[in-house]
Design an enzyme around this catalytic site. Structure first.
Site, PDB file in Angstrom:
ATOM      1  CB  THR A  17      -5.527   5.827  -8.685  1.00 50.53           C
ATOM      2  OG1 THR A  17      -4.620   6.498  -7.831  1.00 50.53           O
ATOM      3  CG2 THR A  17      -4.903   5.650 -10.044  1.00 50.53           C
ATOM      4  CG  ASP A  61      -5.035  11.149  -2.606  1.00 47.86           C
ATOM      5  OD1 ASP A  61      -4.371  11.159  -3.650  1.00 47.86           O
ATOM      6  OD2 ASP A  61      -4.716  10.500  -1.586  1.00 47.86           O
ATOM      7  CB  SER A  62      -7.768   7.029   0.067  1.00 44.62           C
ATOM      8  OG  SER A  62      -6.479   6.486   0.004  1.00 44.62           O
ATOM      9  CB  SER A  63      -3.662  10.945   1.559  1.00 46.05           C
ATOM     10  OG  SER A  63      -3.139  10.224   0.491  1.00 46.05           O
ATOM     11  CB  THR A  93      -4.477   1.743  -3.038  1.00 46.26           C
ATOM     12  OG1 THR A  93      -3.549   2.736  -3.475  1.00 46.26           O
ATOM     13  CG2 THR A  93      -5.158   1.105  -4.220  1.00 46.26           C
ATOM     14  CB  THR A 282       3.970  -7.888  16.215  1.00 45.65           C
ATOM     15  OG1 THR A 282       5.289  -7.958  15.663  1.00 45.65           O
ATOM     16  CG2 THR A 282       3.011  -8.579  15.261  1.00 45.65           C
ATOM     17  CD  GLN A 283       8.278  -2.053  15.259  1.00 48.65           C
ATOM     18  OE1 GLN A 283       9.234  -2.329  14.547  1.00 48.65           O
ATOM     19  NE2 GLN A 283       8.375  -1.206  16.271  1.00 48.65           N
ATOM     20  CB  CYS A 284       6.312  -9.168  12.659  1.00 50.90           C
ATOM     21  SG  CYS A 284       7.815  -9.297  13.601  1.00 50.90           S
TER      22      CYS A 284
HETATM   23  N1  ASP Z   1      -3.275   8.472  -3.474  1.00 46.84           N
HETATM   24  C1  ASP Z   1      -4.276   7.625  -4.066  1.00 46.84           C
HETATM   25  C2  ASP Z   1      -5.353   7.386  -3.038  1.00 46.84           C
HETATM   26  O1  ASP Z   1      -5.155   6.639  -2.121  1.00 46.84           O
HETATM   27  C3  ASP Z   1      -3.672   6.362  -4.525  1.00 46.84           C
HETATM   28  C4  ASP Z   1      -4.666   5.356  -5.068  1.00 46.84           C
HETATM   29  O2  ASP Z   1      -5.796   5.608  -5.324  1.00 46.84           O
HETATM   30  O3  ASP Z   1      -4.249   4.237  -5.264  1.00 46.84           O
HETATM   31  O4  ASP Z   1      -6.403   7.964  -3.129  1.00 46.84           O
END
Ligand code: ASP
Length: 347
Positions: A17, A61-63, A93, A282-284
């Site tokens: 982003t 996109d970082s996904s 992010t 841990t999931q915590c």
């Molecule tokens: N989907 C975006 C990414 O991770 C979100 C971001 O940049 O904050 O590339």
């Protein structure tokens, strides 16, 4: 104290982003030409640093991040290491915590800052958090002490005025400006009127003169099993005993506890006898695994499961990719998992 010597920074843009602008014709967010970053953020000029930029192609996109991006980043930093005082990586992010964790393991004896940042709102929008994040990240990446050493020679995430050790972070909020948390380690620095560094927490290289070692081999044969009430033996077996993995991370409850049912332990034992590395995380959100407290945890320990201590899942995954990529012997991997390699666990 910060040296007044002119610093040089390489800004590396991978996507996300932060580097977006509204295209007036398309009425949609599109990446802008990062060579124009100084036009977009003219405040950066006031630092009088040398700031160069490097844009990845394609921007993602970082996904869509894959370990190949981490290898490319490590190669780029290695190639440019002598030319710059610090590196700022602009990254989406969503998977930033994974990428920062991975880079922390891939660079040994780091003596310069590698600071990840990004934003929740594109840099081209009036209320963007991207400018603040970028300006703070650049200032931190350039900061040196009186001897000319980097103040923060670590892989970090700088977000919403907080500097966190990269391998301690998780993304915690998808729309708030405070997108990341580091529950098990206080910030390395906080940016207020001035930037306050916590020199008790910041790690330094074993040797300033030796230079870093870049470890670019990763083995991704790792699965994550998240425990939940109602999970079936079939699903646990499929994940734990898959012939395609060398390691499994079990995300357990609380202080590292898992069901005490016989079938569960039998599957864990079967996976262990296949030679798999099994890591307990841990999931915590905060706190640590301690397999000595409850009987359920003790059984896991007896079966050969290794403690992840207070590791995040992101960091555990990156550590395993790195260790499996660099050590053939799973017993050696288990031994190294117990060690605090880059400040990723508190023991
Ligand atoms: N989907 C975006 C990414 O991770 C979100 C971001 O940049 O904050 O590339």
């Amino acid at each position: 104290m910060t040296s007044s010597q002119k610093s040089s920074i390489l800004l590396i843009y991978t996507g996300g982003t932060i580097g977006m602008k509204v295209d007036p014709t398309l009425q949609a967010l599109t990446p802008f030409d990062f060579k124009q970053i100084l036009e977009e953020v003219p405040e950066l000029r006031k630092f009088a640093y040398r700031i160069d930029s490097w844009t990845f192609d394609p921007l993602i996109d970082s996904s869509d991040v894959e370990p190949s991006l981490w290898i490319a980043l490590a190669e780029l930093i290695e190639e440019k290491y002598e030319d710059y005082d610090g590196f700022v990586i602009l990254h989406g992010t969503d998977t930033m915590a994974y990428s920062a964790s991975a880079l922390s393991f891939m660079i040994e004896n780091l003596s310069k800052p590698v600071i990840f940042t990004g934003s929740q709102l594109p840099i081209g929008m009036p209320r963007t958090d991207g400018k603040e994040n970028l300006i703070s990240a650049v200032e931190i990446a350039a900061a040196k002490d009186a001897e000319g050493h980097a103040l923060v020679p670590e892989v970090c995430i700088c977000f919403d005025n907080i500097l966190m050790r990269g391998n301690r972070t998780c993304k915690m909020n998808s729309d708030n400006f405070r997108a990341f948390r580091s529950e098990n380690l206080p910030p390395l620095a906080e940016a207020g009127i001035s930037i306050r560094y916590d020199s008790n927490i910041i790690r330094r290289p074993a040797s300033w003169d030796e230079g870093p070692t870049f470890r670019k081999t990763l083995d991704t044969r790792v699965a994550i099993l998240k425990m939940h009430p109602g999970i079936t033996p079939q699903i646990v077996r499929d994940i734990m005993c898959s012939p395609d993995t060398r390691a499994v991370i079990i995300e357990t409850y609380g202080a590292g506890n898992a069901p005490s049912k016989e079938w569960f332990l039998e599957i864990v034992q079967a996976a262990a006898s296949m030679g798999k590395v099994i890591l307990n995380v841990t999931q915590c959100i905060a706190g640590s695994v301690n397999m000595d407290i409850y009987a359920t945890g003790k059984c896991l320990k007896d079966a050969g499961v290794v403690s992840g201590y207070d590791s995040t899942t992101e960091s555990a995954l990156a550590k395993l990719f790195y260790l499996l990529g660099n050590f053939r012997d799973n017993e050696e991997v288990k031994r190294m998992l117990e060690e605090d390699l880059r400040g990723e666990i508190s023991k």
